[in-house]
Enzyme design. Sequence first.
Site, PDB file in Angstrom:
ATOM      1  NE  ARG A   1     -38.938  11.800   9.489  1.00  0.00           N
ATOM      2  CZ  ARG A   1     -37.895  12.635   9.381  1.00  0.00           C
ATOM      3  NH1 ARG A   1     -38.041  13.802   8.773  1.00  0.00           N
ATOM      4  NH2 ARG A   1     -36.724  12.284   9.876  1.00  0.00           N
TER       5      ARG A   1
ATOM      6  CD  GLU B   1     -74.683  -4.066   4.876  1.00  0.00           C
ATOM      7  OE1 GLU B   1     -74.240  -4.726   5.840  1.00  0.00           O
ATOM      8  OE2 GLU B   1     -75.234  -4.570   3.891  1.00  0.00           O
TER       9      GLU B   1
ATOM     10  CD  GLU C   1     -73.608 -10.823   5.434  1.00  0.00           C
ATOM     11  OE1 GLU C   1     -74.453 -10.331   4.658  1.00  0.00           O
ATOM     12  OE2 GLU C   1     -73.431 -10.419   6.596  1.00  0.00           O
TER      13      GLU C   1
ATOM     14  CG  ASP D   1     -71.521 -24.600   1.509  1.00  0.00           C
ATOM     15  OD1 ASP D   1     -71.275 -25.817   1.605  1.00  0.00           O
ATOM     16  OD2 ASP D   1     -72.555 -24.140   1.000  1.00  0.00           O
TER      17      ASP D   1
ATOM     18  CG  HIS E   1     -79.646 -13.513  12.078  1.00  0.00           C
ATOM     19  ND1 HIS E   1     -80.128 -12.617  11.152  1.00  0.00           N
ATOM     20  CD2 HIS E   1     -80.542 -13.511  13.108  1.00  0.00           C
ATOM     21  CE1 HIS E   1     -81.255 -12.078  11.600  1.00  0.00           C
ATOM     22  NE2 HIS E   1     -81.535 -12.610  12.781  1.00  0.00           N
TER      23      HIS E   1
ATOM     24  CB  CYS F   1     -72.888 -13.447   9.481  1.00  0.00           C
ATOM     25  SG  CYS F   1     -74.248 -12.432  10.032  1.00  0.00           S
TER      26      CYS F   1
END
Length: 751
Positions: A381, A416, A427, A484, A717, A719
């Site tokens: 609840r 951010e 990222e 990686d 970039h 990401c």
Amino acid sequence: MTWCCTLVLDYSPRRRQRSSLMSIGAKNQFSTFSNFITTINQKKEGTGSRSPPTQLVIPNIKNVRDLPPICLDVRQKQRISIDTLPQELKAPIPPEPSLPIRTKTVKDFQDDMEKAKSSGDWKAVHDFYTTSFDSFLEINAAFKKDANFPFNTIEDSGINAKFVNVVYDALLNTPQDVQKSVLKGIINGLLQEWKGPRTKDDLRAYCILLQNPQFSNTSTYVIYAHLLRQIAALTEADHHFLVHWSKKISQKRFKQLVDRLLQFISLRLFPAKPEEFPPMMKCTWWIPSATKVLALFNAANSLSSPPVISYTDFYNSTLDHIDLMEEYHNWQCYGNSHRFSFCQYPFIISIAAKKVIIQRDSEQQMISIARVSHLAIKCLRLINCNLINLWLNILYSTSSKRADLKKKLKVTFVGEAGLDMGGLTKEWFLLLIRQIFHPDYGMFTYHKDSHCHWFSSFKCDNYSEFRLVGALMGLAVYNSITLDIRFPPCCYKKLLSPPVVPCDHNTLVGICDVALEDLVQIMPELAHGLTELLAYEGNVEEDFYSTFQVFQEEFGVIKSYNLKANGDKIPVTNQNRKEYVQLYVDFLLNKSIYKQFAAFYYGFHSVCASYALLLLRPEEVEILVCGSPELDMSALQRSTQYEGYQKTDLTIRYFWDVVLGFSLDLQKKLLHFATGSDRVPVGGMADLNFKISKSETSTNWFYSFFFLFFFFLPVAHTCFNQLCLPPYKNKKELKQKLIIGISNAEGFGLE
């Protein structure tokens, strides 16, 4: 529920029943097939002068009745493999019947072929094919190396492979009636009423018949299917012989056999001309029989060192287009029933298809966990139900709520703003993995010679960090993120030992059979030294003065460990050096890091706790975790998207001219620069969603100076797998700046 993981080809023997092909003469039942046999018989009379080679055409054979079902005991929820095949199965060997005497040699046959081609008289060739394939006995009489020698071992099939190859290579260049006579002989052999176990001559005949190139033609598929069915129904002992004999087939022929079986399965699933085949309901046994025979070749390939062909050559991409989840659920749900599923034979399922199964299974688990979490919140609840609770709180979950690891991963960086559509998650993984494998942490040791990481053997009080790393790697697979990282193949073999976490917590995990080949991939110099020890021709005990003891440095202190009881008192000699090397390798890759790897194992499986892992090979787990090392830059070019550029623009044309001309090392650097990894995801280059954007020099004086200062270099970039490329004036400038950028960039700045 506990899943058994015995790996075996288990087909129970049965009393062979008379094939339905015996009934081809029955009144009005099988007229089309009977007419085919009659046509062949009639053509035997006119063998004096024959027509030139033509494509073999067989009349409609849709109405052939099914053979009785194969009696087999396929254990569901197991990987059909060869790991438990014994070295030599002791089975009663029935007496071999006397073979007819046939004296024709390879040269004799080749001479007959040349005469037939020049004169047009094919009688001698026709007689040879008709006689040689008339029965299993005749096949052995023609192609057995020595008719008087039994050849009852797995080491030597006794088949004159050169003669078989020459005869089959010539077959498709003979007239149609010659080819039909061969098929008639094969039918005769398949029609025999088998009683008791097969002889080795019978197995030889099966091995020879499988190599017949006529079975690449769909018009022969009914005969081919019955041949495959009989082979699939053989006993395990007979399969054992076929597996070992198949290892001796040349790579080219082996690949042809595998491709022929894969084509047979594909065309039965998706026939180009359905009218060529019997209705699916009347031949449901076709695909199971072919897949079981294919499993024998996969077993032979696995037993060979090195493998005859790549394991990927057994993939059937046609299966990517069937309902894989239905196959997976059938495999899960039907226990020990005889219901067939391709998941029983995972070697045939491509890594792309396996990824789909794992992802969908993961999605279902995610949905289930999210639903339970949402219901729990409602039950409590909580008026202000925050949907953030349905996502994963990584730090809390890895330490307490392990079920939450099944939730969808979303990442928010403190301070951010931004919505995670996949880029932030990637990222986050890149940053975290980079920190975890930093030498300062001491969890992993980087070996420069092999360019890979391995587990530190240092003892500690808490191994939870290794469990966290395992969970992170599992999360990456679970959320389709390519990492990686550089673990050796041995790591993934250990991760599947066993592939499902055992219910008994006292069971050892992460322990697998290891050999010098595994050590070479981690510590090549040490492996080379041990190899030289094994090859040393002098007195090992006097010259090396070693014992069954190893030494390791831990925090500046040298510690010794016995490889066996009282190992410090047992000298290494010429007689026991193999045992020493094996125990040494096992110590390095299993025992010395057991607690570290066990924690890592449990962390990985706390996320990837799916029976779908039973479908995977160690190499496939590696590809799922960190992608494939095989680069195809042309495929990347075809799938690249552009922003601010057109693919016909001069800069883009310069770019691809340069990249396609790069060495493999530079191509890997470019991929790593743009995506954060130099490996390709399971779906290939297209799955990268690679984008090239136009990067213009700012009109602002400060930013113009900034760009000039940094040589007007490309920017990535990672990401979003996006490369920002300035409009260079010529190809030479583009190549120069691109090489500078990809060779000196590290992370988010310049070295």
